[in-house]
Design an enzyme around this catalytic site. Structure first.
Site, mmCIF file in Angstrom:
data_model
loop_
_atom_site.group_PDB
_atom_site.id
_atom_site.type_symbol
_atom_site.label_atom_id
_atom_site.label_comp_id
_atom_site.label_asym_id
_atom_site.label_seq_id
_atom_site.Cartn_x
_atom_site.Cartn_y
_atom_site.Cartn_z
ATOM 1 N N LYS A 40 1.393 17.730 16.795
ATOM 2 C CA LYS A 40 2.266 18.822 17.251
ATOM 3 C C LYS A 40 1.686 20.170 16.793
ATOM 4 O O LYS A 40 0.835 20.211 15.897
ATOM 5 C CB LYS A 40 3.671 18.619 16.689
ATOM 6 C CG LYS A 40 3.757 18.674 15.170
ATOM 7 C CD LYS A 40 5.076 18.130 14.663
ATOM 8 C CE LYS A 40 5.133 18.180 13.143
ATOM 9 N NZ LYS A 40 6.247 17.399 12.610
ATOM 10 N N ARG A 137 18.907 16.354 10.587
ATOM 11 C CA ARG A 137 18.302 17.173 11.643
ATOM 12 C C ARG A 137 18.651 16.599 13.016
ATOM 13 O O ARG A 137 19.464 17.151 13.724
ATOM 14 C CB ARG A 137 16.788 17.235 11.403
ATOM 15 C CG ARG A 137 16.082 18.312 12.158
ATOM 16 C CD ARG A 137 14.669 18.575 11.640
ATOM 17 N NE ARG A 137 13.749 17.449 11.779
ATOM 18 C CZ ARG A 137 12.469 17.492 11.425
ATOM 19 N NH1 ARG A 137 11.956 18.592 10.896
ATOM 20 N NH2 ARG A 137 11.692 16.437 11.569
ATOM 21 N N HIS A 167 13.395 9.794 9.785
ATOM 22 C CA HIS A 167 12.481 10.731 9.120
ATOM 23 C C HIS A 167 13.000 11.031 7.722
ATOM 24 O O HIS A 167 14.190 11.251 7.525
ATOM 25 C CB HIS A 167 12.393 12.018 9.960
ATOM 26 C CG HIS A 167 11.307 12.956 9.522
ATOM 27 N ND1 HIS A 167 9.990 12.582 9.398
ATOM 28 C CD2 HIS A 167 11.337 14.289 9.201
ATOM 29 C CE1 HIS A 167 9.260 13.632 9.010
ATOM 30 N NE2 HIS A 167 10.054 14.658 8.880
ATOM 31 N N ARG A 223 3.796 7.720 11.099
ATOM 32 C CA ARG A 223 3.528 9.011 11.748
ATOM 33 C C ARG A 223 2.734 9.871 10.767
ATOM 34 O O ARG A 223 3.273 10.447 9.819
ATOM 35 C CB ARG A 223 4.854 9.676 12.146
ATOM 36 C CG ARG A 223 5.715 8.772 13.045
ATOM 37 C CD ARG A 223 6.958 9.479 13.539
ATOM 38 N NE ARG A 223 7.783 10.027 12.476
ATOM 39 C CZ ARG A 223 8.751 9.367 11.835
ATOM 40 N NH1 ARG A 223 9.045 8.115 12.146
ATOM 41 N NH2 ARG A 223 9.438 9.966 10.880
ATOM 42 N N TYR A 269 -3.654 51.649 4.962
ATOM 43 C CA TYR A 269 -2.383 52.324 5.204
ATOM 44 C C TYR A 269 -1.617 52.581 3.916
ATOM 45 O O TYR A 269 -1.531 51.707 3.047
ATOM 46 C CB TYR A 269 -1.498 51.478 6.120
ATOM 47 C CG TYR A 269 -1.973 51.471 7.566
ATOM 48 C CD1 TYR A 269 -2.018 52.645 8.312
ATOM 49 C CD2 TYR A 269 -2.358 50.284 8.167
ATOM 50 C CE1 TYR A 269 -2.446 52.642 9.631
ATOM 51 C CE2 TYR A 269 -2.784 50.264 9.489
ATOM 52 C CZ TYR A 269 -2.824 51.447 10.218
ATOM 53 O OH TYR A 269 -3.244 51.434 11.513
ATOM 54 N N CYS A 316 -4.185 45.238 7.798
ATOM 55 C CA CYS A 316 -3.827 45.878 9.062
ATOM 56 C C CYS A 316 -3.697 44.807 10.153
ATOM 57 O O CYS A 316 -3.880 43.624 9.889
ATOM 58 C CB CYS A 316 -4.879 46.903 9.467
ATOM 59 S SG CYS A 316 -5.426 47.963 8.117
ATOM 60 N N ASP A 318 -5.652 44.162 12.647
ATOM 61 C CA ASP A 318 -6.913 43.529 13.040
ATOM 62 C C ASP A 318 -7.982 43.552 11.956
ATOM 63 O O ASP A 318 -9.076 43.039 12.176
ATOM 64 C CB ASP A 318 -7.483 44.260 14.267
ATOM 65 C CG ASP A 318 -6.406 44.552 15.284
ATOM 66 O OD1 ASP A 318 -5.863 43.591 15.840
ATOM 67 O OD2 ASP A 318 -6.077 45.737 15.486
#
Ligand SMILES: *Cc1c(COP(=O)(O)O)cnc(C)c1O
Length: 393
Positions: A40, A137, A167, A223, A269, A316, A318
């Site tokens: 997943k 859940r 689970h 799993r 910044y 920042c 990027d």
């Protein structure tokens, strides 16, 4: 032709590690307990298709995903192994599950009635019935709920219960009291099925943690998620792991700018970071849009030439800056996760800095970061969703 990428920032996925972890898990389990590779969230950020193929080659028999979309994606990629959607699917989408031969999770009587009404084809649909034994859940919690659900399932002969599962909430903890409680509730749930005349082929409860701790008691399927990627389900489990987990994920970039900065100059910044003396400052073209979240600015380091270099100032969108021990050329490699035997930043270390768990770290490295796959020590392929297009680039 290989997908290009024109930025010097990339994640490396070592498929040999995935293979080794699956093989070791299979050896730990009894021969009649199969492995479901949980892929997943794009294979926990590693790449669902590549991890799935590797895990299947290494002997996994099933694939697990959270969403129907993720399952369809695997089918469209040409993967034919059985797939289970572990989360909730819309009742009106059952025909999609049937069309792509995808097994889905069921636990609501109303849902079955609705799905039965919506579904027009004669093809069988395969279900795994989920018990909520303490995770709180998804799942059936008591006998009357199970009875209602089974009754509804029986009224539609196209609907087949292929599996039953639950689970665990605490399998990764040293204290196994709650785990034991859930385990015995699950066995009780299975006895209800028997009473109701249902005998599913597949019974599963183990996530990585439970399967590593109790391989003998995992029915006929586990799993296998986080540990397949080479990460321990928890810090507590690390000392007692039955085999060495091999980390598959690493994250790298290259300096795009290097400069000497005099004392008391601001960096990034807010100009919060101030140089204390003459400092070598490097600019790394990775930012929070790549998943390198701003919270990592504090007390974090990256590796340049086997040196840990502190992040200087805010991260920042990027880019971010780091303090180098001495002058290095532009283009020098920067390791954000990974490294060698001498200096290494593990996924667990990054998780600890952020006050989170290792699961979250590879998931948060965004699609903007190309993934380079290695197999048998050699570069196999590149994924770069930005430039995966039919246009010539
Ligand atoms: C994600 C998930 C798993 C895998 O858990 P790990 O701790 O990563 O091994 C197993 N079962 C379900 C239902 C899940 O959602």
């Amino acid at each position: 032709m290989e997908v290009p990428f024109y930025r010097d920032t990339w994640a490396e996925i070592n498929l040999d590690a995935i293979e080794a972890n699956v093989v070791n898990m299979r050896q730990l389990l009894p021969v009649d307990t199969m492995v479901m590779a949980v892929v997943k969230a794009n294979g926990y950020g590693h790449g669902a298709e590549e991890v799935a193929e590797t895990a299947l080659e290494a002997g996994a028999k099933w694939l697990g995903v959270a969403l129907l979309d993720e399952a369809v994606r695997l089918r469209v990629s040409g993967i034919e192994a059985p797939i289970l959607v572990l989360g909730w699917t819309r009742p009106e989408d059952v025909h999609i599950a049937a069309k792509y031969n995808i097994s889905i999770t069921v636990f609501q009587q109303e849902w079955v009635r609705e799905a039965s009404k919506c579904y027009k084809s004669q093809h069988p649909v395969f279900f795994h019935l989920k018990f909520d034994t303490g995770m709180g859940r998804l799942g059936v919690r008591d006998y009357s709920e199970a009875k209602g659900l089974i009754g509804e399932m029986k009224s539609d002969p196209r609907f087949i219960i292929e599996g039953a599962f639950t689970h665990f909430a605490t399998a990764d903890e040293d204290n196994q009291t709650y785990f034991n409680e859930q385990y015995s509730r699950f066995k009780e749930g299975l006895s209800w099925l028997k009473e109701l005349g249902i005998n599913p082929n597949l019974i599963h409860c183990g996530n990585s943690a439970a399967s590593l701790k109790h391989p003998e008691n995992m029915f006929n399927l586990v799993r296998f998620g986080i540990a397949m990627y080479g990460l321990s389900p928890s810090e507590e489990m690390k000392p007692g792991l039955p085999f060495k987990l091999e980390e598959a994920f690493s994250f790298h970039s290259r300096l795009v700018h290097v400069k000497s900065v005099p004392p008391n100059e601001g960096i990034s910044y807010g100009a919060i970071y101030r140089t204390e003396k003459d400092e070598w400052i490097g600019t790394v073209p990775v930012g929070y849009a790549d998943g390198w979240t701003r919270s990592l600015a504090k007390d974090s380091t990256v590796i340049v030439r086997n040196n840990r270099c502190p992040i200087a100032g805010k991260i920042c969108m990027d880019q971010f800056m780091c303090r180098l021990p001495y002058e290095v050329p532009v283009g020098e490699k920067v390791t954000l996760i990974g490294g060698g035997p001498d200096v290494k930043i593990t996924v667990d270390e990054v998780a600890a800095r952020l006050g989170t768990i290792n699961y979250e770290i590879p998931c948060m490295i965004s699609e903007r970061v190309p993934r380079i796959y290695f197999r048998s020590g050699e570069r196999l392929k590149v994924r770069n969703p930005l430039l995966e297009t039919n246009e010539e680039i």
